[in-house]
Design an enzyme around this catalytic site. Structure first.
Site, PDB file in Angstrom:
ATOM      1  N   GLY A  68       3.476  -9.511  11.555  1.00 57.12           N
ATOM      2  CA  GLY A  68       3.650  -8.154  11.046  1.00 57.12           C
ATOM      3  C   GLY A  68       4.285  -8.092   9.685  1.00 57.12           C
ATOM      4  O   GLY A  68       4.073  -8.966   8.844  1.00 57.12           O
ATOM      5  N   GLY A  69       5.079  -7.068   9.468  1.00 54.87           N
ATOM      6  CA  GLY A  69       5.695  -6.845   8.165  1.00 54.87           C
ATOM      7  C   GLY A  69       4.897  -5.887   7.295  1.00 54.87           C
ATOM      8  O   GLY A  69       5.276  -5.622   6.158  1.00 54.87           O
ATOM      9  N   GLU A  70       3.796  -5.357   7.800  1.00 56.42           N
ATOM     10  CA  GLU A  70       2.935  -4.491   6.969  1.00 56.42           C
ATOM     11  C   GLU A  70       3.615  -3.191   6.551  1.00 56.42           C
ATOM     12  O   GLU A  70       3.160  -2.516   5.644  1.00 56.42           O
ATOM     13  CB  GLU A  70       1.621  -4.160   7.693  1.00 56.42           C
ATOM     14  CG  GLU A  70       0.653  -5.323   7.776  1.00 56.42           C
ATOM     15  CD  GLU A  70       0.715  -6.036   9.118  1.00 56.42           C
ATOM     16  OE1 GLU A  70       1.798  -6.014   9.750  1.00 56.42           O
ATOM     17  OE2 GLU A  70      -0.305  -6.618   9.522  1.00 56.42           O
ATOM     18  N   THR A  99      -0.475 -11.816   8.942  1.00 55.94           N
ATOM     19  CA  THR A  99      -0.591 -11.203   7.613  1.00 55.94           C
ATOM     20  C   THR A  99       0.341 -11.890   6.617  1.00 55.94           C
ATOM     21  O   THR A  99       0.013 -12.061   5.455  1.00 55.94           O
ATOM     22  CB  THR A  99      -0.177  -9.714   7.680  1.00 55.94           C
ATOM     23  OG1 THR A  99      -0.726  -9.132   8.854  1.00 55.94           O
ATOM     24  CG2 THR A  99      -0.653  -8.962   6.464  1.00 55.94           C
ATOM     25  N   TYR A 130      -3.379 -15.257   7.175  1.00 57.73           N
ATOM     26  CA  TYR A 130      -4.504 -14.392   6.782  1.00 57.73           C
ATOM     27  C   TYR A 130      -5.203 -14.894   5.509  1.00 57.73           C
ATOM     28  O   TYR A 130      -6.392 -14.770   5.351  1.00 57.73           O
ATOM     29  CB  TYR A 130      -3.993 -12.974   6.486  1.00 57.73           C
ATOM     30  CG  TYR A 130      -3.982 -12.011   7.646  1.00 57.73           C
ATOM     31  CD1 TYR A 130      -3.910 -12.450   8.959  1.00 57.73           C
ATOM     32  CD2 TYR A 130      -4.026 -10.632   7.416  1.00 57.73           C
ATOM     33  CE1 TYR A 130      -3.879 -11.546  10.010  1.00 57.73           C
ATOM     34  CE2 TYR A 130      -3.995  -9.731   8.460  1.00 57.73           C
ATOM     35  CZ  TYR A 130      -3.917 -10.177   9.752  1.00 57.73           C
ATOM     36  OH  TYR A 130      -3.886  -9.279  10.772  1.00 57.73           O
ATOM     37  N   ARG A 163      -6.349  -6.112   4.461  1.00 58.44           N
ATOM     38  CA  ARG A 163      -5.200  -7.030   4.322  1.00 58.44           C
ATOM     39  C   ARG A 163      -5.647  -8.467   4.052  1.00 58.44           C
ATOM     40  O   ARG A 163      -4.826  -9.365   3.930  1.00 58.44           O
ATOM     41  CB  ARG A 163      -4.372  -7.016   5.609  1.00 58.44           C
ATOM     42  CG  ARG A 163      -3.633  -5.726   5.849  1.00 58.44           C
ATOM     43  CD  ARG A 163      -3.126  -5.662   7.280  1.00 58.44           C
ATOM     44  NE  ARG A 163      -4.223  -5.439   8.212  1.00 58.44           N
ATOM     45  CZ  ARG A 163      -4.095  -5.458   9.543  1.00 58.44           C
ATOM     46  NH1 ARG A 163      -2.924  -5.723  10.080  1.00 58.44           N
ATOM     47  NH2 ARG A 163      -5.133  -5.225  10.317  1.00 58.44           N
ATOM     48  N   HIS A 195      -9.573 -13.483  12.135  1.00 58.79           N
ATOM     49  CA  HIS A 195      -9.107 -12.120  12.411  1.00 58.79           C
ATOM     50  C   HIS A 195     -10.163 -11.166  11.870  1.00 58.79           C
ATOM     51  O   HIS A 195     -10.424 -11.142  10.664  1.00 58.79           O
ATOM     52  CB  HIS A 195      -7.759 -11.886  11.710  1.00 58.79           C
ATOM     53  CG  HIS A 195      -7.432 -10.447  11.481  1.00 58.79           C
ATOM     54  ND1 HIS A 195      -6.525  -9.760  12.250  1.00 58.79           N
ATOM     55  CD2 HIS A 195      -7.895  -9.552  10.558  1.00 58.79           C
ATOM     56  CE1 HIS A 195      -6.452  -8.505  11.811  1.00 58.79           C
ATOM     57  NE2 HIS A 195      -7.273  -8.355  10.784  1.00 58.79           N
ATOM     58  N   ASP A 285      -2.954 -11.544  21.298  1.00 58.21           N
ATOM     59  CA  ASP A 285      -2.382 -11.118  20.012  1.00 58.21           C
ATOM     60  C   ASP A 285      -0.891 -10.805  20.192  1.00 58.21           C
ATOM     61  O   ASP A 285      -0.304 -10.048  19.423  1.00 58.21           O
ATOM     62  CB  ASP A 285      -3.113  -9.900  19.430  1.00 58.21           C
ATOM     63  CG  ASP A 285      -2.909  -9.754  17.922  1.00 58.21           C
ATOM     64  OD1 ASP A 285      -2.516 -10.756  17.276  1.00 58.21           O
ATOM     65  OD2 ASP A 285      -3.120  -8.662  17.396  1.00 58.21           O
ATOM     66  N   SER A 289       1.889  -7.507  15.049  1.00 55.80           N
ATOM     67  CA  SER A 289       2.161  -6.083  14.837  1.00 55.80           C
ATOM     68  C   SER A 289       0.888  -5.304  15.112  1.00 55.80           C
ATOM     69  O   SER A 289      -0.223  -5.808  14.983  1.00 55.80           O
ATOM     70  CB  SER A 289       2.602  -5.845  13.398  1.00 55.80           C
ATOM     71  OG  SER A 289       1.537  -6.114  12.516  1.00 55.80           O
TER      72      SER A 289
HETATM   73 ZN    ZN Z   1      -5.197 -10.625  13.877  1.00 50.31          ZN
END
Ligand code: ZN
Length: 390
Positions: A68-70, A99, A130, A163, A195, A285, A289
């Site tokens: 996460g962290g988006e 990500t 990613y 992303r 992804h 998953d 996030s």
């Molecule tokens: Zn993913």
């Protein structure tokens, strides 16, 4: 050292009927109609009357050190804890970054995987995140797979997503080639986990590579394929052409993904549309996030996926979609072990690892055994990670 599980209904995933299972250390030592205990042997005997035993679940897409962290640093998701995994029936994990390939590192992921292995799970990881070029430990995906035992492929590489690094077809082709040869030279699968985002390109770029190189469809696994109806339809065709489709159990309308195909229904639809069962996979998953974006692509909220959904969707597949337990179990164990070439995993067979989940009549998890160690009893974890009780 020895444990005898008496008269369990064994789904290996083949329905073997009632059997005695003898565990010796980390392994399954014998499976027979009836196993007699030699006089004087100190063997722990557990009555399994009314219980069903299935192979331990393999979660091939889980963010072991968080992701996460988006939505900024405060939305980085937490690390996975041992008992949160085992209580869901999962005994083997394949961990990955997501990500964030900048403040999350391959070295940390490797250390976390080793820690969870010490705590009782079986663990593997992917090289990468990613982006492309993707982070590695040794400097190349190929070398990582060859030189580092726990690294069995690359992922998760983002495609068709705002992303992603917007990889070209040539980028994808080179990465797949690196992973393939790395896998061959090390005797591993060398699979690339893609992804799949919500973009309109969907599987087109990956498909192009498969159709224009010698790389086989099975060299990669597109995941999150149930995130919207259009991608799901594409994935059905992809799987009928020989590829794997990885349904994400944490992506469903109930968990806030309004356009997603509910995972248990996705399994039913894949089977009904003629996808061979051994091409269907499911992963959680977990600890990734679940960002919510507005129409301009701004992050307006963030949730965390959990591992629980994997087993819940298998229950729903059996109870609501009327898929046999034997078929449903393969999607989260046998098929995954074969696709990723995980030795001694995914089946209840003599000589294989004693990774077992014991279910009651209502398909609720009663016990979980990971490499012969009882981790969950009466549905509750009894073994915890080193700092879980803090
Ligand atoms: Zn993913």
């Amino acid at each position: 050292m020895f444990t005898l599980l008496q008269q369990a209904h064994v789904i290996s995933p083949e329905d073997l009927g009632l059997k005695d299972i003898l565990l010796c250390g980390e392994k399954i030592a014998a499976i027979e109609e009836k196993i007699e205990i030699p006089a004087g042997w100190n063997i722990k005997v557990i009555d399994m009357e009314g219980k069903t035993v299935i192979p331990g679940l393999i979660d091939s897409h889980i963010h072991l050190i968080g992701g996460g962290g988006e939505g900024g640093p405060a939305t980085r998701t937490p690390e996975v804890l041992l008992s949160k995994v085992t209580r869901c029936g999962v005994t083997t994990v394949i961990g990955l970054l997501g990500t964030d390939g900048n403040t999350r590192h391959m070295e940390s992921l490797l250390a976390k995987a080793r820690g969870l292995e010490d705590e009782g799970l079986s663990t593997f990881i992917y090289a990468g995140a990613y982006q492309i070029p993707t982070p590695t430990i040794t400097g190349s995906v190929r070398s990582d797979i060859i030189l580092i035992d726990k690294i069995i492929g690359a992922g998760e590489i983002a495609v068709s997503d705002h992303r992603s690094a917007q990889p070209t077809r040539e980028d994808l082709q080179k990465l797949l080639a690196e992973a393939r040869v790395g896998g061959m030279l090390s005797g591993k699968a060398g699979i690339v986990d893609f992804h799949m985002g919500d973009g309109t390109r969907g599987l087109k770029d990956i498909k192009y590579v498969m159709e224009n190189t010698e790389i086989p469809y099975t060299q990669c696994v597109p995941t999150h394929v149930n995130r919207n109806p259009h991608l799901f339809e594409e994935a059905l065709e992809w799987a009928k052409a020989g590829g794997y489709m990885d349904i994400t159990s944490g992506v469903s309308p109930a968990s806030g993904s309004a356009h997603a195909v509910k995972p248990s229904k996705a399994i039913r639809r894949a089977i009904d549309s003629g996808v061979p069962l051994n091409r269907i996979l499911m992963s959680s998953d977990g600890n990734g996030s679940v960002p919510v974006f507005d129409e301009q692509g701004n992050t307006i909220g963030v949730g965390v996926a959990n591992q629980k959904s994997m087993f819940t969707e298998i229950q729903d597949a059996v109870l609501e979609e009327k898929i046999s337990l034997s078929d449903a179990v393969q999607i989260v164990s046998t098929n995954v072990a074969r696709a990723y070439k995980l030795k001694n995993k995914g089946n209840i067979i003599v000589g294989f690892d004693a990774d077992l989940v014991v279910l009651d009549k209502n398909l609720a998890i009663q016990q979980v055994w990971a490499k012969g160690q009882l981790m969950v009893e009466n549905g509750n974890p009894i073994v915890f990670g080193t700092f879980e009780n803090l």
